[in-house]
Scaffold this active site. Structure first.
Site, PDB file in Angstrom:
ATOM      1  N   TYR A 227       0.773  -1.233   0.000  1.00 14.74           N
ATOM      2  CA  TYR A 227       0.000   0.000   0.000  1.00 14.74           C
ATOM      3  C   TYR A 227       0.809   1.291   0.000  1.00 14.74           C
ATOM      4  O   TYR A 227       0.261   2.360  -0.241  1.00 14.74           O
ATOM      5  CB  TYR A 227      -0.984  -0.022   1.176  1.00 14.74           C
ATOM      6  CG  TYR A 227      -2.022  -1.104   1.002  1.00 14.74           C
ATOM      7  CD1 TYR A 227      -3.070  -0.935   0.107  1.00 14.74           C
ATOM      8  CD2 TYR A 227      -1.913  -2.317   1.677  1.00 14.74           C
ATOM      9  CE1 TYR A 227      -4.006  -1.932  -0.084  1.00 14.74           C
ATOM     10  CE2 TYR A 227      -2.840  -3.326   1.483  1.00 14.74           C
ATOM     11  CZ  TYR A 227      -3.893  -3.128   0.598  1.00 14.74           C
ATOM     12  OH  TYR A 227      -4.804  -4.126   0.392  1.00 14.74           O
TER      13      TYR A 227
ATOM     14  N   PHE B 250     -10.629  -3.692  10.464  1.00 21.35           N
ATOM     15  CA  PHE B 250     -11.882  -3.708   9.692  1.00 21.35           C
ATOM     16  C   PHE B 250     -11.599  -4.203   8.279  1.00 21.35           C
ATOM     17  O   PHE B 250     -10.457  -4.289   7.865  1.00 21.35           O
ATOM     18  CB  PHE B 250     -12.547  -2.335   9.673  1.00 21.35           C
ATOM     19  CG  PHE B 250     -11.622  -1.183   9.449  1.00 21.35           C
ATOM     20  CD1 PHE B 250     -11.230  -0.833   8.159  1.00 21.35           C
ATOM     21  CD2 PHE B 250     -11.117  -0.446  10.520  1.00 21.35           C
ATOM     22  CE1 PHE B 250     -10.376   0.226   7.941  1.00 21.35           C
ATOM     23  CE2 PHE B 250     -10.264   0.628  10.314  1.00 21.35           C
ATOM     24  CZ  PHE B 250      -9.892   0.964   9.014  1.00 21.35           C
TER      25      PHE B 250
END
Length: 420
Positions: free
Chosen positions: A135, A420
């Site tokens: 990322y 999450f």
């Protein structure tokens, strides 16, 4: 939850690959893609739980013919930042099958995610990375970390302040969200990096206790600390795991904006019978537990891991959305290959009252950095000096690093207690 939904128009990714919104008919393909990518087996119960949490308008799939080969999504979130909160895209379920790597699929999905976040007015995006090398190239930087703390069971509780008077109560999980959410919100006011929770998130995720998601542990329990007036001042979610020579108690979440209530909850875990070890995951890196003991080794840090990767999507909105700890006036030369609107020279100003703003400028830069480094430093958890030492920031004007470091400072480390 699917009534009234429509698909996005199909967009060509590459030759036969298509990208579109997730639909009710994608259940099996969605599960198969996640299971291959994450090396897991998702049960029917787990899939139903996640299915109810996903936002269909913000979850997409990529298809090769009729087969789902990649997925991604985002939860609309409110993330605490120094001095307040900002809308944020909580990036989730990002997968690409190994058969379809190196075809630009993740790049296309990230571009779609950035577009949706901009349309939703979200200046930030955050995620938990299964692989750290993925990322950074999309502009995410590690902004928070979490620690695993361990201490022995069956021993005296840590000391707490004189005059503290708390009672402890075991409560059922079902319906506890409204009692616990105000405590969660108070912690969000104390620390940056904590996402707000909806009622659905409390019931469908935090307080869900599916047996096939316990990984062999016993059921999850809830203990609440109440003050002399009966008001809840802290809580903990935990479960026991059989181990030799004695049971391990796993503290899944301990939330107590009141420091004495926090000490009371730690004392509870220290005094449970037949427990050899207490293991608390997802703790802040500056957790004060260690300093509650005369013997600093009574509680020790077993591990520290990266938590929230933060991406600044709208630089002016992000600067204006947080409070600044000191006056500041310097110029940042920002590199952002994915979102050119963030790139260039920006004059960053902060007032003595904590208000901040940034605007394009022709003035010579004081610091040069990429947007990932700025995201890592944004919440105050990673010092610009440390990033400069790692070669991620170049100081062009002597003293600029120190000034930015002071202005970004927060009294407590940022913390993201859940993934999450």
């Amino acid at each position: 939850m699917w009534a009234g939904r429509t698909l996005d128009s199909l967009v060509c990714v590459q030759d036969e690959l298509r990208i579109r919104n997730l639909t009710a008919g994608d259940t099996d393909g969605f599960r198969a893609c996640l299971d291959v990518a994450f090396h897991e087996t998702t049960t029917d119960a787990s899939l139903r739980r996640w299915w109810q949490l996903l936002d269909l308008d913000r979850t997409i799939v990529v298809l090769d013919g009729d087969t789902i080969v990649a997925t991604s999504g985002a939860f609309p979130q409110r993330l605490s930042v120094p001095g307040g909160e900002l809308a944020s895209a909580g990036v989730t379920v990002v997968t690409v099958l190994p058969t379809h790597r190196r075809r630009g699929i993740l790049t296309r999905m990230m571009a779609r995610l950035f577009e949706q976040a901009a349309a939703a007015g979200e200046p930030l995006a955050g995620l938990w990375a299964a692989e750290g090398g993925i990322y950074g190239r999309f502009g995410y930087g590690v902004a928070t970390q979490v620690a695993t703390l361990e201490l022995d069971g069956g021993s005296p509780p840590p000391p707490r302040s004189q005059g503290a008077d708390f009672t402890l109560e075991l409560l059922p999980l079902d319906g506890a969200g409204p009692l616990l959410d105000p405590l969660w919100e108070r912690v969000r006011a104390q620390r940056a990096g904590v996402p707000a929770r909806t009622e659905q998130w409390w019931s469908g995720n935090v307080l869900s206790d599916l047996e096939d998601e316990r990984e062999g542990a016993h059921e999850t329990r809830l203990v609440v600390a109440r003050d002399a007036a009966g008001a809840a001042q802290g809580y903990a979610l935990y479960r026991a795991r059989d181990a030799e020579p004695a049971t391990t108690v796993e503290v899944l979440e301990l939330i107590a904006p009141d420091t004495e209530a926090e000490a009371t909850l730690w004392g509870y875990f220290r005094q449970i019978d037949l427990v050899g070890r207490v293991k608390a995951t997802g703790r802040p890196v500056d957790d004060p537990l260690k300093f509650r003991f005369d013997d600093f080794e009574a509680a020790h840090v077993a591990d520290v891991n990266d938590a929230l990767w933060l991406r600044l999507l709208d630089l002016p909105a992000a600067v204006a959305g947080r409070a600044w700890a000191a006056p500041l006036d310097l110029v940042l030369d920002v590199t952002d290959r994915r979102l050119p609107a963030n790139a260039g020279s920006w004059r960053l100003e902060a007032s003595a009252q904590g208000d901040g703003r940034c605007s394009p400028t022709d003035r010579a830069p004081d610091l040069a950095l990429d947007v990932a480094a700025l995201g890592a430093a944004y919440l105050g958890g990673v010092s610009p000096v440390r990033l400069a030492d790692a070669g991620r920031i170049a100081e062009l004007t002597p003293g600029a690093l120190a000034r930015l470091d002071v202005a970004l400072h927060t009294p407590r480390a940022p913390w993201t207690p859940e993934d999450f």
